[in-house]
Design a protein around this motif. Sequence first.
Motif, mmCIF file in Angstrom:
data_model
loop_
_atom_site.group_PDB
_atom_site.id
_atom_site.type_symbol
_atom_site.label_atom_id
_atom_site.label_comp_id
_atom_site.label_asym_id
_atom_site.label_seq_id
_atom_site.Cartn_x
_atom_site.Cartn_y
_atom_site.Cartn_z
ATOM 1 N N LEU A 1 49.766 64.408 7.912
ATOM 2 C CA LEU A 1 51.330 64.271 8.351
ATOM 3 C C LEU A 1 51.429 63.709 9.630
ATOM 4 N N TYR A 2 50.629 63.962 10.635
ATOM 5 C CA TYR A 2 50.682 63.446 11.952
ATOM 6 C C TYR A 2 50.419 61.920 12.010
ATOM 7 N N ALA A 3 49.324 61.572 11.024
ATOM 8 C CA ALA A 3 49.189 60.143 10.820
ATOM 9 C C ALA A 3 50.449 59.151 10.484
ATOM 10 N N GLY A 4 51.206 60.002 9.388
ATOM 11 C CA GLY A 4 52.453 59.455 8.974
ATOM 12 C C GLY A 4 53.633 59.391 10.160
ATOM 13 N N VAL B 1 61.263 67.638 8.725
ATOM 14 C CA VAL B 1 60.873 68.731 7.960
ATOM 15 C C VAL B 1 59.480 68.734 7.734
ATOM 16 N N LEU B 2 58.567 67.564 7.560
ATOM 17 C CA LEU B 2 57.144 67.733 7.450
ATOM 18 C C LEU B 2 56.101 68.090 8.590
ATOM 19 N N VAL B 3 56.504 67.150 9.854
ATOM 20 C CA VAL B 3 55.848 67.761 11.126
ATOM 21 C C VAL B 3 56.268 68.898 11.680
ATOM 22 N N SER B 4 57.511 68.990 12.144
ATOM 23 C CA SER B 4 57.877 69.890 13.179
ATOM 24 C C SER B 4 57.913 71.295 12.086
#
Length: 358
Positions: free
Chosen positions: A19-22, A262-265
Amino acid sequence: MALLSNQKACLAMIFTQLLYAGMALLSKAALNKGMSYLVFVVYRQATATVALAPFAYILERGKASSLSFIVFCKIFLLSLFGLTLSMDLYYMALRHTSATFASATINLIPAITFVIAVLLRMETLNWRRIHGQCKILGVVLCASGAIVISLYQGPPLKLLQWHAQVLSPPGASSVSYPGPGEKKTQIKGPLLMFAAFISWSSWVVTQSEMLKAYPAKLSLTTLQCLLSTIQSSVIAVAVDRNRNSWILGWNMQLISVIYCGVLVSGVSYCLQIWCIEKKGPVYVSMFSPLSVILTAIVSALIWSELLYFGSVLGGVLIVGGLYFVLWGKSKETRAARLENAIATSGVPKDKMAEVESA
């Protein structure tokens, strides 16, 4: 199934780093389009709050404990120094340095987290035991990998650069994006980046103690994102007076905000807090280099960014360091369980040799 159950934390952290890569790829695209980094942080945290709030209310409605004023103040400070300032400082540093340098130095997070955890006595370190020596070696390898990536470039590897002429316009630079009218500096950018990593590492370390005071993980994450939204809004309004900075269209900026919010935080914060509770802060931080390696590979494949030998060598050192820390951590956990079993079962101390050989 038993093996999969034992590796839940590891799989969760690998997914988090994906997710962080994205996030690195999408946020880079949004900032390249001219989006204000301060406004980006506000929208990211606000989106996370809206996404998490219903789940926190439904799943933890009967579990969340009462929130005292002291606990609220602690959460407020954690949100300010751990989330708001770390992200603002990180994106601000990107305006004074390159994305390549930022990606390289993020590998210092495991070493910083390890030092803070040891100083606060939240991480055990037995210099005489093999698992303690492996953890130290792993941190040294990770730090060495970050230094190699930062200071040694080496020859370019064009193996993954298969469609540069198709997606990259002539003369385009894809490794840095300073703000309009701003020049990269050799001191300001690295100092801001280092301050951001200290802030983030401190947040990771203190989460385990915060969970003891407020054990509702989803509610804790949601509250921190809400407070961070308010804090970052105040900072953004005070610094950026341009109203156009707050306008979002149906473009890459909106996609990046939704993804990061949504996905990271949202999802990744919850997964990290869960893993911190299960495995400790150092275990979680040691996975951070994976996102940099994944970002470099995807950037080379999709955006045709040049991948240099120094980056590959540094990546190998980082992965090796990650393996040593995880191996040492698993051995430490196993040794602690054996010691506890021996202590509770009344086995003579001469059996402790079995712990050392385990």
